[in-house]
Design a protein around this motif. Structure first.
Motif, short mmCIF file in Angstrom:
data_model
loop_
_atom_site.label_atom_id
_atom_site.label_comp_id
_atom_site.label_asym_id
_atom_site.label_seq_id
_atom_site.Cartn_x
_atom_site.Cartn_y
_atom_site.Cartn_z
N SER A 134 30.90 -10.27 -127.47
CA SER A 134 31.22 -10.10 -126.05
C SER A 134 32.73 -9.91 -125.93
CB SER A 134 30.76 -11.35 -125.31
OG SER A 134 31.31 -11.39 -124.03
N ARG A 139 31.27 -20.95 -132.54
CA ARG A 139 32.42 -20.98 -133.46
C ARG A 139 32.32 -22.27 -134.26
NH1 ARG A 139 34.72 -22.90 -128.43
NH2 ARG A 139 34.82 -20.78 -127.66
N ASP A 144 36.13 -9.25 -123.65
CA ASP A 144 36.67 -9.48 -122.30
C ASP A 144 38.02 -8.78 -122.16
OD1 ASP A 144 34.53 -11.27 -121.60
OD2 ASP A 144 35.51 -12.84 -122.75
N SER A 168 30.13 -5.44 -116.11
CA SER A 168 31.19 -5.70 -115.12
C SER A 168 31.34 -4.56 -114.11
CB SER A 168 32.55 -5.96 -115.77
OG SER A 168 32.49 -7.02 -116.68
N GLY A 169 31.12 -4.95 -112.86
CA GLY A 169 31.39 -4.02 -111.76
C GLY A 169 30.17 -3.47 -111.04
N GLY A 193 30.86 -20.56 -126.94
CA GLY A 193 31.03 -21.72 -127.83
C GLY A 193 30.49 -21.51 -129.23
N TYR A 231 36.56 -13.17 -113.11
CA TYR A 231 36.42 -14.39 -113.90
C TYR A 231 36.82 -15.66 -113.16
CZ TYR A 231 35.20 -11.73 -118.10
OH TYR A 231 34.57 -10.91 -119.00
N LYS A 286 29.05 -17.07 -110.68
CA LYS A 286 29.53 -15.69 -110.85
C LYS A 286 30.92 -15.61 -110.26
CE LYS A 286 29.85 -11.69 -111.91
NZ LYS A 286 30.86 -11.95 -112.87
N SER A 338 35.53 -15.40 -127.97
CA SER A 338 36.88 -15.71 -128.44
C SER A 338 36.99 -15.68 -129.97
CB SER A 338 37.28 -17.11 -127.95
OG SER A 338 37.11 -17.19 -126.56
N ASP A 357 35.06 -6.95 -113.16
CA ASP A 357 34.09 -8.03 -113.00
C ASP A 357 34.02 -8.51 -111.55
OD1 ASP A 357 32.47 -10.39 -114.08
OD2 ASP A 357 34.17 -11.42 -113.15
N GLY A 358 32.81 -8.54 -111.01
CA GLY A 358 32.60 -9.07 -109.66
C GLY A 358 33.14 -8.20 -108.54
O1 1PR Z 1 34.59 -17.21 -125.95
O2 1PR Z 1 32.65 -17.24 -127.47
O3 1PR Z 1 33.11 -19.17 -125.99
O4 1PR Z 1 32.31 -17.03 -125.07
C1 1PR Z 1 32.51 -17.22 -123.72
C2 1PR Z 1 31.70 -16.21 -122.99
O5 1PR Z 1 31.77 -16.49 -121.60
C3 1PR Z 1 32.21 -14.80 -123.20
O6 1PR Z 1 31.11 -13.95 -123.39
C4 1PR Z 1 32.90 -14.45 -121.87
O7 1PR Z 1 32.66 -13.09 -121.53
C5 1PR Z 1 32.19 -15.36 -120.89
N1 1PR Z 1 33.06 -15.84 -119.80
C6 1PR Z 1 34.07 -16.74 -119.95
N2 1PR Z 1 34.60 -16.99 -118.72
C7 1PR Z 1 33.92 -16.25 -117.84
C8 1PR Z 1 34.13 -16.22 -116.40
O8 1PR Z 1 33.52 -15.45 -115.66
N3 1PR Z 1 35.02 -17.07 -115.91
N4 1PR Z 1 32.09 -14.66 -117.96
C9 1PR Z 1 32.96 -15.52 -118.51
C10 1PR Z 1 32.06 -13.40 -118.28
C11 1PR Z 1 31.14 -11.48 -117.62
C12 1PR Z 1 29.82 -10.96 -117.51
C13 1PR Z 1 29.47 -10.76 -116.09
C14 1PR Z 1 29.68 -9.29 -115.88
C15 1PR Z 1 28.93 -8.70 -114.77
N5 1PR Z 1 31.15 -12.86 -117.45
O9 1PR Z 1 28.88 -11.72 -118.12
O10 1PR Z 1 28.22 -11.23 -115.92
O11 1PR Z 1 31.08 -9.07 -115.72
O12 1PR Z 1 29.31 -9.19 -113.54
P1 1PR Z 1 29.10 -8.29 -112.27
O13 1PR Z 1 27.92 -7.42 -112.53
O14 1PR Z 1 28.81 -9.27 -111.15
O15 1PR Z 1 30.36 -7.55 -112.07
P2 1PR Z 1 33.24 -17.69 -126.17
#
Ligand code: 1PR
Length: 538
Positions: free
Chosen positions: A388, A320, A390, A486-487, A318, A248, A244, A351, A460-461
């Motif tokens: 999803s 795609r 971002d 997120s949040g 992933g 990000y 987590k 993406s 996020d986080g």
């Molecule tokens: O681009 O199709 O390969 O998908 C990649 C997926 O991975 C996307 O859904 C993207 O949101 C996610 N992702 C990529 N990098 C990160 C990262 O954190 N470095 N995570 C990531 C995204 C967001 C939520 C998270 C909430 C809640 N994570 O899933 O769980 O923000 O967090 P919180 O309650 O702790 O604030 P592709």
């Protein structure tokens, strides 16, 4: 173990159904041709996706006479989701295609003028006067569909049916219907936790009139969905872990900057299921590039999880068009198919959705038919495709400074800018694109996406609550359901997002993984606030 026969005709997540059937003590035998139908004592027709597509596939493979014969012979038959719809005469989803007509009536689409469509989530299946196959008025069941049999009191009953009803907004519809040897559920029993397994078992055991008397009925209607999300990646030691990030960034700020390891994906998914999570989402946040696609570790995670977690599972990351390690081209649809076969109910595209939306606008809002979203939703139904998002805030002093959809914000920017727009990013936030969330979500809705997972990199986080302004902007732009993400830092944040936005679901990650709160804590809080929630049933 006694056998039940499943019709293997249609794309979809049948693995969960097989797991659920095995869980209640039966084995599955596949029907692969119309001739096989005769062998079946108990027959189940699962179904997802488009009514016309399903019925046409049946008809072309010459299954319809065999199914009719099975039903007419009085042997047990169960239809699930589109399998229920197939029993009726037709649907406005494909007006020229006929259903089996075992039950008189037609389906129409939910009215989306004041609510999200598809109808996704946990709702009732209330039997007013009778015990029907273990259905309980105190339980909730998992639905995902855009078309429904409208309920008009007395009409189906006059045909000898027992009916269980549900309500979505001001529309009352058929959640399940039983007639003679036939049981059909619009909800997915295999995805409805213990409540669904009870119905499946009652059908397989032939317990038509099972149930528990004297239970207090739950309020009708769709419950507030609470989702647990697991971001998964390999750490520096090569183990697949739940991690987590903060905005990000998933590496520790100390200890040599290791990837944060918060636990094992399969175990954590089960824990959240038992805490009452309405869905579990896995995001593969880094692609496993050096690994042949057929060996993707996420496939095994899904296989294991779907044996013990009987709520919907979403997998993202992933998805795609890709080239495999041996140079073979693999389409996004083929990757999605592997995930569905391994136990996923929905795939989430990040993406690739942004790229597809860019191409859609460049082509003057023309659909190409070739995008992952279009191809997967065509094959598996819109409900199976989540996008999803971002986004990142971009601040401007005035909305006239940008061509993008800017909104006034109560959280001003670093230079006290009073407006912001949300820029879409790709590759886990590493690259920002010249597209805002309204443009993206409207484009993917047009392509056939069924639901938006709305993250927010700024939030996020941070444990500071959801970005309500972002959620309201997106909710106002589209009709499909939105999952706020997120949040979340405490149960109050879930209360706030449901009170101040029209979000359809809310997702948490860090607060659950760190053990600060359980999903049950969130549900208890929402319940005390007077919101309808589903609790875990043993
Ligand atoms: O681009 O199709 O390969 O998908 C990649 C997926 O991975 C996307 O859904 C993207 O949101 C996610 N992702 C990529 N990098 C990160 C990262 O954190 N470095 N995570 C990531 C995204 C967001 C939520 C998270 C909430 C809640 N994570 O899933 O769980 O923000 O967090 P919180 O309650 O702790 O604030 P592709």
């Amino acid at each position: 173990m006694p056998k039940v026969y499943l019709l293997d005709y249609v794309a979809g997540n049948v693995r969960s159904l097989v797991n659920a059937i095995e869980k209640v003590g039966y084995t599955v035998e596949w029907i692969k041709s119309p001739e096989d139908v005769e062998k079946a004592d108990k027959l189940i027709l699962p179904g997802v996706g488009h009514f016309g597509h399903c019925m046409t596939q049946f008809a072309e493979a010459n299954y319809l006479p065999a199914i009719r014969k099975h039903i007419d012979s009085g042997k047990p038959f169960m239809g699930i989701c589109v399998g229920l719809q197939a029993l009726f005469e037709g649907s406005s989803e494909a007006p020229s295609v006929s259903g089996l007509g075992v039950i008189k009536g037609r389906l129409d689409r939910f009215d989306d003028s004041s609510k999200s469509v598809p109808h996704i989530g946990w709702n009732s299946a209330n039997t007013t006067d009778k015990k029907v196959y273990g259905l309980l008025p105190s339980s909730k069941y998992y639905y995902v569909h855009s078309y429904k049999v409208p309920y008009k009191k007395g009409e189906l009953e006059a045909q000898g049916c027992s009916v269980a009803t549900a309500r979505y907004g001001d529309e009352e519809f058929v959640g399940a219907v039983a007639k003679d040897n036939v049981l059909a559920t619009q909800f997915h029993p295999e995805k409805s936790g213990a409540a669904g397994l009870r119905v499946l078992k009652a059908f397989l055991d032939g317990e038509k009139e099972s149930g528990i008397a004297g239970l207090e009925a739950m309020e009708e209607g769709l419950t507030r969905r609470v989702i647990a999300c697991l971001d998964v990646r390999t750490n520096d030691q090569g183990d697949l872990v739940v991690t987590k990030g903060d905005q990000y960034d998933v590496r520790e700020k100390t200890d040599g900057g290791n990837v944060r390891n918060l636990g094992k994906p399969v175990e954590m998914a089960r824990k959240y299921y038992e805490q009452g999570a309405d869905e579990v989402t896995f995001l593969n946040i880094t692609s496993f590039r050096d690994c042949p696609i057929a060996d993707l570790p996420m496939l095994e995670i899904l296989r294991q999880t779907s044996k013990t977690v009987f709520v919907p599972l979403t997998i993202g990351g992933g998805i795609r068009d890709t080239t495999d390690t041996d140079g073979t081209k693999v389409s996004a649809l083929e990757i999605a198919t592997m995930y569905f076969k391994s136990g996923a109910d929905k795939v989430s595209i990040g993406s690739d959705a942004v790229t597809a939306a860019e191409e859609y606008y460049a082509a003057g809002k023309k659909l190409s038919g070739k995008t992952a979203i279009e191809q997967i939703s065509q094959a598996y139904g819109n409900q199976a495709v989540v996008v999803s998002v971002d986004p990142k805030r971009v601040y401007v002093a005035d909305s006239s400074e940008t061509k993008h959809n800017a909104i006034p914000t109560t959280t001003p920017g670093p230079n006290r800018e009073k407006y912001c727009w949300y820029a879409c990013t790709i590759k886990g936030g590493r690259e920002t694109r010249d597209m805002d969330v309204v443009e993206l979500t409207q484009a993917v809705e047009a392509m056939g996406c069924g639901e938006i997972l709305l993250n927010c990199i700024d939030k996020d986080g941070t444990n500071s609550g959801f970005d309500l302004e972002l959620i309201n902007q997106v909710k106002n732009a589209i009709k499909i359901p939105v999952i706020a993400s997120s949040g979340a830092g405490n149960p109050g944040h879930f209360g706030e997002v449901f009170a101040k936005t029209k979000t359809d679901a809310a997702l948490g990650a860090g607060m659950f993984h760190r053990g600060e709160y359980t999903v049950k804590d969130v549900k208890d809080f929402l319940g005390k606030e007077g919101l309808l929630v589903r609790q875990f049933e043993d």
